[in-house]
Design a protein around this motif. Structure first.
Motif, short mmCIF file in Angstrom:
data_model
loop_
_atom_site.label_atom_id
_atom_site.label_comp_id
_atom_site.label_asym_id
_atom_site.label_seq_id
_atom_site.Cartn_x
_atom_site.Cartn_y
_atom_site.Cartn_z
N TRP A 5 0.82 -1.21 0.00
CA TRP A 5 0.00 0.00 0.00
C TRP A 5 0.86 1.26 0.00
CZ3 TRP A 5 -4.73 0.29 -1.46
CH2 TRP A 5 -5.55 -0.83 -1.40
N LEU A 6 1.98 1.22 0.68
CA LEU A 6 2.89 2.36 0.69
C LEU A 6 3.43 2.62 -0.71
CD1 LEU A 6 4.39 4.48 2.41
CD2 LEU A 6 6.23 2.80 2.65
N THR A 7 3.79 1.56 -1.40
CA THR A 7 4.28 1.70 -2.78
C THR A 7 3.20 2.28 -3.68
OG1 THR A 7 5.71 -0.20 -2.43
CG2 THR A 7 5.35 0.47 -4.69
N ARG A 8 1.99 1.82 -3.55
CA ARG A 8 0.88 2.36 -4.34
C ARG A 8 0.65 3.83 -4.03
NH1 ARG A 8 -3.74 -2.38 -4.36
NH2 ARG A 8 -2.43 -3.95 -5.35
N GLY A 9 0.70 4.20 -2.76
CA GLY A 9 0.50 5.59 -2.38
C GLY A 9 1.57 6.50 -2.94
N VAL A 10 2.80 6.05 -2.85
CA VAL A 10 3.91 6.85 -3.40
C VAL A 10 3.77 6.97 -4.92
CG1 VAL A 10 6.41 6.87 -3.76
CG2 VAL A 10 5.48 6.36 -1.51
N THR A 11 3.33 5.92 -5.58
CA THR A 11 3.13 5.96 -7.03
C THR A 11 2.02 6.95 -7.40
OG1 THR A 11 3.82 3.66 -7.19
CG2 THR A 11 2.62 4.56 -9.06
N VAL A 12 0.94 6.96 -6.65
CA VAL A 12 -0.16 7.89 -6.91
C VAL A 12 0.30 9.33 -6.70
CG1 VAL A 12 -2.41 8.67 -6.07
CG2 VAL A 12 -2.00 6.24 -6.47
N VAL A 13 0.99 9.58 -5.61
CA VAL A 13 1.49 10.93 -5.34
C VAL A 13 2.46 11.37 -6.44
CG1 VAL A 13 2.89 12.31 -3.75
CG2 VAL A 13 1.11 10.81 -2.87
N GLY A 14 3.33 10.47 -6.86
CA GLY A 14 4.26 10.79 -7.95
C GLY A 14 3.52 11.09 -9.25
N GLY A 15 2.46 10.34 -9.52
CA GLY A 15 1.67 10.59 -10.73
C GLY A 15 0.97 11.93 -10.68
N VAL A 16 0.44 12.28 -9.53
CA VAL A 16 -0.22 13.58 -9.38
C VAL A 16 0.78 14.72 -9.56
CG1 VAL A 16 -1.38 15.09 -7.70
CG2 VAL A 16 -2.11 12.71 -7.96
N ILE A 17 1.95 14.57 -9.01
CA ILE A 17 2.98 15.60 -9.17
C ILE A 17 3.40 15.72 -10.63
CG2 ILE A 17 5.39 16.16 -8.62
CD1 ILE A 17 4.85 15.06 -5.80
N ALA A 18 3.55 14.59 -11.32
CA ALA A 18 3.92 14.63 -12.73
C ALA A 18 2.85 15.32 -13.56
CB ALA A 18 4.16 13.21 -13.24
N VAL A 19 1.59 15.06 -13.26
CA VAL A 19 0.49 15.72 -14.00
C VAL A 19 0.48 17.21 -13.72
CG1 VAL A 19 -2.02 15.91 -14.14
CG2 VAL A 19 -0.95 13.67 -14.23
N LEU A 20 0.67 17.60 -12.47
CA LEU A 20 0.64 19.03 -12.14
C LEU A 20 1.77 19.79 -12.82
CD1 LEU A 20 -0.27 18.99 -8.35
CD2 LEU A 20 -1.70 19.70 -10.27
N PHE A 21 2.96 19.20 -12.86
CA PHE A 21 4.07 19.89 -13.50
C PHE A 21 4.05 19.77 -15.02
CE2 PHE A 21 6.03 19.59 -9.25
CZ PHE A 21 6.37 20.92 -9.10
N GLY A 22 3.46 18.72 -15.54
CA GLY A 22 3.41 18.52 -16.98
C GLY A 22 2.24 19.18 -17.67
N TRP A 23 1.21 19.57 -16.92
CA TRP A 23 0.01 20.14 -17.53
C TRP A 23 0.28 21.42 -18.32
CZ3 TRP A 23 -4.34 18.32 -19.02
CH2 TRP A 23 -5.37 19.16 -19.35
N PRO A 24 1.02 22.41 -17.81
CA PRO A 24 1.26 23.61 -18.61
C PRO A 24 2.03 23.32 -19.90
CG PRO A 24 1.84 24.01 -16.32
CD PRO A 24 1.55 22.55 -16.45
N ILE A 25 2.96 22.40 -19.84
CA ILE A 25 3.71 22.05 -21.04
C ILE A 25 2.81 21.40 -22.07
CG2 ILE A 25 5.63 20.66 -21.90
CD1 ILE A 25 6.88 21.04 -19.08
N THR A 26 1.92 20.53 -21.61
CA THR A 26 0.97 19.88 -22.51
C THR A 26 0.03 20.89 -23.13
OG1 THR A 26 1.07 17.93 -21.11
CG2 THR A 26 -0.77 18.07 -22.63
#
Length: 131
Positions: A5-26
């Motif tokens: 569950w910890l691995t899944r949580g870290v993966t979700v948080v990492g995905g959200v961060i990637a989307v937030l930083f990648g959204w303006p570029i997209t």
């Protein structure tokens, strides 16, 4: 179990961060892509009307708002300069001069961060000579 569950949580948080930083570029890439057809038509000397050129300039301006990198400034300057130098575009002389000045300012902004672009230095020289 906990580690899973910890691995899944870290993966979700990492995905959200990637989307937030990648959204303006997209968003910027999506806006800039709207001008590709007009820029290609101008490069190949196909017929372009003023409305199409204006819509493409607006799309590139929105792209610069989302992601202000030197490449976007240089593309917008190319579109502005090429449209201003195209005699079949039927621009008013005041608008043609305004587009040349805007292209010149975009070249200054773009070349400040990407000085190794030889063709853009030549475009700047042509605009300076024409103005």
């Amino acid at each position: 179990m906990f580690l899973n569950w910890l691995t899944r949580g870290v993966t979700v948080v990492g995905g959200v961060i990637a989307v937030l930083f990648g959204w303006p570029i997209t968003q910027a890439a999506w806006q800039a892509q709207r001008a590709d057809g007009t820029l290609y038509a101008l490069r190949t000397q196909k017929r372009v009307d003023v409305g199409e050129a204006t819509r493409s300039l607006e799309a590139l301006s929105r792209a610069i708002v989302f992601d202000p990198v030197s490449g976007r400034y240089l593309v917008r300057s190319e579109l502005l300069g090429t449209a201003a130098f195209t005699p079949t575009l039927m621009l008013e002389p005041a608008q043609r001069t305004d587009w040349m000045r805007r292209a010149r300012l975009d070249l200054f902004s773009g070349l400040a961060n990407a000085p190794a672009r030889g063709i853009d230095w030549l475009r700047l020289a042509a605009l300076e000579q024409q103005l």
